[in-house]
Write an enzyme that holds these catalytic residues in place. Structure first.
Site, PDB file in Angstrom:
ATOM      1  N   ASP A  47      65.355 -19.685  33.792  1.00 16.19           N
ATOM      2  CA  ASP A  47      66.451 -20.580  34.173  1.00 16.19           C
ATOM      3  C   ASP A  47      67.513 -20.599  33.075  1.00 16.19           C
ATOM      4  O   ASP A  47      67.273 -21.098  31.983  1.00 16.19           O
ATOM      5  CB  ASP A  47      65.912 -22.007  34.380  1.00 16.19           C
ATOM      6  CG  ASP A  47      67.009 -22.952  34.849  1.00 16.19           C
ATOM      7  OD1 ASP A  47      67.156 -23.117  36.072  1.00 16.19           O
ATOM      8  OD2 ASP A  47      67.725 -23.508  33.988  1.00 16.19           O
ATOM      9  N   TYR A  52      75.244 -22.010  28.874  1.00 17.05           N
ATOM     10  CA  TYR A  52      74.288 -21.848  27.761  1.00 17.05           C
ATOM     11  C   TYR A  52      74.715 -20.698  26.835  1.00 17.05           C
ATOM     12  O   TYR A  52      74.237 -20.592  25.717  1.00 17.05           O
ATOM     13  CB  TYR A  52      72.857 -21.589  28.256  1.00 17.05           C
ATOM     14  CG  TYR A  52      72.273 -22.659  29.162  1.00 17.05           C
ATOM     15  CD1 TYR A  52      72.883 -23.899  29.314  1.00 17.05           C
ATOM     16  CD2 TYR A  52      71.081 -22.431  29.853  1.00 17.05           C
ATOM     17  CE1 TYR A  52      72.350 -24.859  30.158  1.00 17.05           C
ATOM     18  CE2 TYR A  52      70.544 -23.398  30.695  1.00 17.05           C
ATOM     19  CZ  TYR A  52      71.184 -24.606  30.845  1.00 17.05           C
ATOM     20  OH  TYR A  52      70.648 -25.555  31.674  1.00 17.05           O
ATOM     21  N   LYS A  77      73.942 -20.853  36.777  1.00 19.92           N
ATOM     22  CA  LYS A  77      74.690 -22.002  37.330  1.00 19.92           C
ATOM     23  C   LYS A  77      76.175 -21.867  37.053  1.00 19.92           C
ATOM     24  O   LYS A  77      76.565 -21.385  35.986  1.00 19.92           O
ATOM     25  CB  LYS A  77      74.187 -23.311  36.677  1.00 19.92           C
ATOM     26  CG  LYS A  77      72.678 -23.413  36.640  1.00 19.92           C
ATOM     27  CD  LYS A  77      72.153 -24.663  35.958  1.00 19.92           C
ATOM     28  CE  LYS A  77      70.650 -24.553  35.740  1.00 19.92           C
ATOM     29  NZ  LYS A  77      70.253 -24.131  34.397  1.00 19.92           N
ATOM     30  N   HIS A 110      76.273 -26.655  38.775  1.00 20.98           N
ATOM     31  CA  HIS A 110      75.618 -27.273  37.612  1.00 20.98           C
ATOM     32  C   HIS A 110      75.722 -28.808  37.614  1.00 20.98           C
ATOM     33  O   HIS A 110      74.753 -29.502  37.346  1.00 20.98           O
ATOM     34  CB  HIS A 110      76.230 -26.690  36.324  1.00 20.98           C
ATOM     35  CG  HIS A 110      75.308 -26.712  35.157  1.00 20.98           C
ATOM     36  ND1 HIS A 110      75.295 -25.744  34.179  1.00 20.98           N
ATOM     37  CD2 HIS A 110      74.343 -27.594  34.791  1.00 20.98           C
ATOM     38  CE1 HIS A 110      74.377 -26.026  33.283  1.00 20.98           C
ATOM     39  NE2 HIS A 110      73.784 -27.151  33.625  1.00 20.98           N
TER      40      HIS A 110
HETATM   41  P1  NAD Z   1      62.416 -29.924  28.015  1.00 25.22           P
HETATM   42  O1  NAD Z   1      61.934 -31.210  28.557  1.00 25.22           O
HETATM   43  O2  NAD Z   1      61.933 -28.652  28.600  1.00 25.22           O
HETATM   44  O3  NAD Z   1      62.113 -29.995  26.463  1.00 25.22           O
HETATM   45  C1  NAD Z   1      62.291 -28.903  25.626  1.00 25.22           C
HETATM   46  C2  NAD Z   1      61.880 -29.302  24.208  1.00 25.22           C
HETATM   47  O4  NAD Z   1      60.554 -29.808  24.224  1.00 25.22           O
HETATM   48  C3  NAD Z   1      61.829 -28.087  23.284  1.00 25.22           C
HETATM   49  O5  NAD Z   1      63.067 -27.845  22.701  1.00 25.22           O
HETATM   50  C4  NAD Z   1      60.777 -28.503  22.279  1.00 25.22           C
HETATM   51  O6  NAD Z   1      61.386 -29.304  21.296  1.00 25.22           O
HETATM   52  C5  NAD Z   1      59.840 -29.347  23.105  1.00 25.22           C
HETATM   53  N1  NAD Z   1      58.633 -28.612  23.575  1.00 25.22           N
HETATM   54  C6  NAD Z   1      58.575 -27.561  24.447  1.00 25.22           C
HETATM   55  N2  NAD Z   1      57.294 -27.208  24.654  1.00 25.22           N
HETATM   56  C7  NAD Z   1      56.542 -28.038  23.905  1.00 25.22           C
HETATM   57  C8  NAD Z   1      55.151 -28.165  23.695  1.00 25.22           C
HETATM   58  N3  NAD Z   1      54.280 -27.378  24.320  1.00 25.22           N
HETATM   59  N4  NAD Z   1      54.723 -29.133  22.846  1.00 25.22           N
HETATM   60  C9  NAD Z   1      55.588 -29.962  22.223  1.00 25.22           C
HETATM   61  N5  NAD Z   1      56.919 -29.895  22.387  1.00 25.22           N
HETATM   62  C10 NAD Z   1      57.392 -28.943  23.217  1.00 25.22           C
HETATM   63  O7  NAD Z   1      64.026 -30.000  28.022  1.00 25.22           O
HETATM   64  P2  NAD Z   1      65.224 -29.093  28.474  1.00 25.22           P
HETATM   65  O8  NAD Z   1      65.292 -27.840  27.689  1.00 25.22           O
HETATM   66  O9  NAD Z   1      66.411 -29.970  28.432  1.00 25.22           O
HETATM   67  O10 NAD Z   1      64.916 -28.760  30.009  1.00 25.22           O
HETATM   68  C11 NAD Z   1      64.269 -27.594  30.449  1.00 25.22           C
HETATM   69  C12 NAD Z   1      65.239 -26.617  31.071  1.00 25.22           C
HETATM   70  O11 NAD Z   1      65.951 -27.231  32.128  1.00 25.22           O
HETATM   71  C13 NAD Z   1      66.368 -26.164  30.129  1.00 25.22           C
HETATM   72  O12 NAD Z   1      65.976 -25.235  29.169  1.00 25.22           O
HETATM   73  C14 NAD Z   1      67.359 -25.638  31.125  1.00 25.22           C
HETATM   74  O13 NAD Z   1      67.005 -24.353  31.564  1.00 25.22           O
HETATM   75  C15 NAD Z   1      67.258 -26.682  32.207  1.00 25.22           C
HETATM   76  N6  NAD Z   1      68.246 -27.764  32.066  1.00 25.22           N
HETATM   77  C16 NAD Z   1      69.137 -27.953  33.074  1.00 25.22           C
HETATM   78  C17 NAD Z   1      70.081 -28.949  32.995  1.00 25.22           C
HETATM   79  C18 NAD Z   1      71.025 -29.142  34.135  1.00 25.22           C
HETATM   80  O14 NAD Z   1      71.995 -29.903  33.991  1.00 25.22           O
HETATM   81  N7  NAD Z   1      70.806 -28.516  35.260  1.00 25.22           N
HETATM   82  C19 NAD Z   1      70.164 -29.777  31.867  1.00 25.22           C
HETATM   83  C20 NAD Z   1      69.259 -29.564  30.835  1.00 25.22           C
HETATM   84  C21 NAD Z   1      68.300 -28.577  30.961  1.00 25.22           C
END
Ligand code: NAD
Length: 274
Positions: A47, A52, A77, A110
């Site tokens: 994704d 990004y 997106k 998005h």
């Molecule tokens: P997330 O909830 O996936 O958290 C990611 C963070 O959690 C990492 O940077 C790390 O610090 C921690 N983490 C990951 N694996 C872990 C583990 N096993 N143990 C402990 N900590 C851990 O947050 P995100 O990145 O905001 O969301 C996931 C994905 O969703 C993004 O990478 C992106 O692709 C998407 N996203 C979309 C939007 C949107 O507006 N559509 C916004 C934000 C993110």
């Protein structure tokens, strides 16, 4: 069910239940390695998004993996500025060029940019018809945003990707999407890293001999959601994929809903200003 398990979207396209998110992964080595490690671990779903700034590295890692294109599910997106400038059809071409792909599996609006998301949805219909996206959907849409696009279009979004975590359980929105045949896909499933520190989640993790991240992702999977946790750490990428070999019992599954505080880590779709 395992890492190759897929859900059938409302147009018949199959989407893997687990993918790698790459928000905040830097273009270059960080994103390239994260995608490479994820594919080596068995992920077949990535994704990304134009904003990004890492589509080129995502595409390069996919290409170098030598996995058949048809076996990898790629989401990107359209960014808000491209909607404001009526650049919708050019924006997908730019993403495809950066990714080095002929099509994406899923193309999302998005954010529901005011005055723009309805007309953008009509352009998503055109993009869908060209085959440049095998499925099209939305992100950060609340119920009224979806109702509005459905009032002008017969095309039902395949997916709604929204912030959702144990502190923001999004039950009404997820139920609405289910009823409309729209696959719900949490972003920030781990509360952007905050939810893994919740003591109640830690207690459940201990019971199942799993990590807090695995408990949260399993909970989302048992809700029927597609999960896209982000990590660029090899150990965590593997850890986040191991959610198919256990099941939360009803009591633990339900307990996680009680952690809801309607707390967002990211912007609110009703008030965002970018
Ligand atoms: P997330 O909830 O996936 O958290 C990611 C963070 O959690 C990492 O940077 C790390 O610090 C921690 N983490 C990951 N694996 C872990 C583990 N096993 N143990 C402990 N900590 C851990 O947050 P995100 O990145 O905001 O969301 C996931 C994905 O969703 C993004 O990478 C992106 O692709 C998407 N996203 C979309 C939007 C949107 O507006 N559509 C916004 C934000 C993110």
């Amino acid at each position: 069910m395992d890492l190759s398990s897929k859900v059938k979207l409302n147009n018949g396209v199959e989407m893997p239940y687990l993918g790698l998110g790459v928000f905040l992964a830097k273009e270059g080595e960080e994103t390239y390695n994260a995608v490479k490690w994820a594919i080596e671990a068995g992920y077949r779903h990535i994704d990304t998004a134009m904003i990004y700034g890492n589509e080129e590295s995502v595409g390069r890692a996919i290409k170098d993996s030598k996995i058949a294109r048809s076996d990898i599910f790629v989401t990107t997106k359209i960014w808000n500025e491209d909607m404001r400038q009526n650049n919708q059809e050019k924006a997908i071409d730019t993403s495809l060029k950066l990714l080095g792909l002929d099509y994406v599996d899923l193309y999302l609006i998005h954010w529901p940019v005011k005055e723009k998301y309805v007309e953008t949805w009509k352009k998503m219909e055109v993009i869908y018809e060209t085959g440049k996206a095998r499925a099209v959907g939305v992100s950060n849409f609340n119920i009224h945003h979806i109702e509005e696009i459905l009032s002008v279009s017969k095309l039902v979004p395949a997916v709604n990707q929204c912030e959702c975590s144990p502190e923001l359980t999004q039950e009404d929105l997820a139920d609405y999407c289910k009823q409309k045949g729209i696959q719900f896909e949490p972003w920030g499933p781990l509360g952007q890293g905050n939810s893994v520190n919740n003591p109640e989640i830690a207690a459940i993790a201990k019971k199942y001999q799993k990590t807090p991240a695995q408990i949260i992702l399993r909970w989302g999977f048992q809700r029927g959601f597609v999960n896209i946790p982000k990590s660029s750490n090899k150990t965590r990428i593997v850890e986040n994929s191991k959610i198919f070999d256990f099941e939360l019992d009803d009591a633990d599954f339900n307990k996680i809903f009680t952690l809801n505080k309607n707390k967002r880590n990211g912007p609110d779709p009703e008030t965002f200003d970018f």
